[in-house]
Motif scaffolding. Sequence first.
Motif, PDB file in Angstrom:
ATOM      1  N   PRO A 114       7.619   5.375  -6.720  1.00  0.00           N
ATOM      2  CA  PRO A 114       6.238   5.533  -7.330  1.00  0.00           C
ATOM      3  C   PRO A 114       6.425   6.296  -8.621  1.00  0.00           C
ATOM      4  CG  PRO A 114       6.394   6.816  -5.299  1.00  0.00           C
ATOM      5  CD  PRO A 114       7.806   6.098  -5.412  1.00  0.00           C
ATOM      6  N   GLY A 115       7.360   7.049  -8.863  1.00  0.00           N
ATOM      7  CA  GLY A 115       7.229   8.135 -10.175  1.00  0.00           C
ATOM      8  C   GLY A 115       6.200   9.047  -9.766  1.00  0.00           C
ATOM      9  N   GLN A 116       5.269   9.160 -10.790  1.00  0.00           N
ATOM     10  CA  GLN A 116       4.219  10.223 -10.717  1.00  0.00           C
ATOM     11  C   GLN A 116       2.836   9.471 -10.031  1.00  0.00           C
ATOM     12  OE1 GLN A 116       4.562  13.489 -11.466  1.00  0.00           O
ATOM     13  NE2 GLN A 116       6.913  13.011 -11.635  1.00  0.00           N
ATOM     14  N   THR A 117       3.074   8.370  -9.466  1.00  0.00           N
ATOM     15  CA  THR A 117       1.829   7.729  -9.001  1.00  0.00           C
ATOM     16  C   THR A 117       1.302   8.607  -7.623  1.00  0.00           C
ATOM     17  OG1 THR A 117       2.718   5.598  -9.637  1.00  0.00           O
ATOM     18  CG2 THR A 117       0.647   5.477  -8.236  1.00  0.00           C
ATOM     19  N   PRO A 118       0.165   8.986  -7.787  1.00  0.00           N
ATOM     20  CA  PRO A 118      -0.441   9.765  -6.901  1.00  0.00           C
ATOM     21  C   PRO A 118      -0.583   8.827  -5.259  1.00  0.00           C
ATOM     22  CG  PRO A 118      -1.864   9.961  -8.215  1.00  0.00           C
ATOM     23  CD  PRO A 118      -0.874   8.783  -8.684  1.00  0.00           C
ATOM     24  N   GLU A 119      -0.263   9.766  -4.187  1.00  0.00           N
ATOM     25  CA  GLU A 119      -0.207   8.788  -2.832  1.00  0.00           C
ATOM     26  C   GLU A 119      -1.283   7.921  -2.640  1.00  0.00           C
ATOM     27  OE1 GLU A 119       0.588   9.540   1.730  1.00  0.00           O
ATOM     28  OE2 GLU A 119       0.547  11.447   0.420  1.00  0.00           O
ATOM     29  N   GLU A 123      -1.803   3.356  -2.254  1.00  0.00           N
ATOM     30  CA  GLU A 123      -2.482   2.447  -1.021  1.00  0.00           C
ATOM     31  C   GLU A 123      -2.722   0.882  -1.847  1.00  0.00           C
ATOM     32  OE1 GLU A 123      -2.904   2.686   2.073  1.00  0.00           O
ATOM     33  OE2 GLU A 123      -1.600   4.372   1.539  1.00  0.00           O
ATOM     34  N   GLN A 124      -3.155   0.944  -3.047  1.00  0.00           N
ATOM     35  CA  GLN A 124      -3.251  -0.243  -3.690  1.00  0.00           C
ATOM     36  C   GLN A 124      -1.962  -1.058  -3.671  1.00  0.00           C
ATOM     37  OE1 GLN A 124      -4.000   0.590  -7.869  1.00  0.00           O
ATOM     38  NE2 GLN A 124      -5.959   1.268  -7.532  1.00  0.00           N
ATOM     39  N   ALA A 125      -0.826  -0.760  -3.776  1.00  0.00           N
ATOM     40  CA  ALA A 125       0.393  -1.445  -3.486  1.00  0.00           C
ATOM     41  C   ALA A 125       0.344  -1.724  -2.109  1.00  0.00           C
ATOM     42  CB  ALA A 125       1.574  -0.463  -3.612  1.00  0.00           C
ATOM     43  N   ASN A 126       0.015  -1.028  -1.034  1.00  0.00           N
ATOM     44  CA  ASN A 126       0.162  -1.290   0.487  1.00  0.00           C
ATOM     45  C   ASN A 126      -1.063  -2.608   0.660  1.00  0.00           C
ATOM     46  OD1 ASN A 126       1.721   0.368   1.031  1.00  0.00           O
ATOM     47  ND2 ASN A 126       0.481   1.893   1.412  1.00  0.00           N
ATOM     48  N   LEU A 127      -2.148  -2.627  -0.195  1.00  0.00           N
ATOM     49  CA  LEU A 127      -3.111  -3.551  -0.219  1.00  0.00           C
ATOM     50  C   LEU A 127      -2.499  -4.962  -0.673  1.00  0.00           C
ATOM     51  CD1 LEU A 127      -6.181  -4.644   0.471  1.00  0.00           C
ATOM     52  CD2 LEU A 127      -6.574  -3.490  -1.771  1.00  0.00           C
ATOM     53  N   TRP A 128      -2.220  -4.994  -1.712  1.00  0.00           N
ATOM     54  CA  TRP A 128      -1.489  -5.792  -2.743  1.00  0.00           C
ATOM     55  C   TRP A 128      -0.463  -6.643  -1.836  1.00  0.00           C
ATOM     56  CZ3 TRP A 128      -1.424  -2.955  -7.640  1.00  0.00           C
ATOM     57  CH2 TRP A 128      -2.736  -2.661  -8.131  1.00  0.00           C
TER      58      TRP A 128
END
Length: 191
Positions: free
Chosen positions: A140-145, A149-154
């Motif tokens: 995820p690089g610097q993407t906040p945890e 959650e968007q990725a989990n949804l998608w």
Amino acid sequence: MSATRMLVLGVMHWAGRAHGYQVRTELVSWSADTWARIKPGSIYHAIRKAAADGLLEQDSTEPGDGGPDRVAYRITPEGRAELHRLVREGLSTPGDPWMLNAAIAMLPVLDRDEVRALLATRIKALDETLTRLREWRADPGQTPEHVLEQANLWVGQARADQEWAASLLDRLNAGGLQLPQPPASLHPTRD
């Protein structure tokens, strides 16, 4: 606008000729205002825009019921080509649920073999989407945890979409799901 345009052109195609109120009544009877996010005003706007774009042509004028005259339109060959293009796009390209919903409603404008090919294209595109999303989650690089959650949804949405498309493709391949004739309330045109 594209889902609305697709549905308006589809109703015009099946009806042979119709005025805005007829198109609106038909689409509301299908609950398209819910699953395609169509508003009554957008139907009239789509009709005017399609006519300006040469996709519909004026057929006749009828007296309105106590209001202005009603202009009836007929779909042009360019309109049929645009309808087919929009249905193909909506069925094969993930990412726009409103276009997919409208394309499902317009499946009868395509032949069975083409629907199967478009579903296979959709499944492949969803495979690619799932791969990208999984890679993003893995690095995820610097993407906040919480943003991940968007990725989990998608991922969940893409999986559900893929399962639906694969199930429909299986049914079509097995000879199931007879593509219906146009709605009984409309009279089909002859190409």
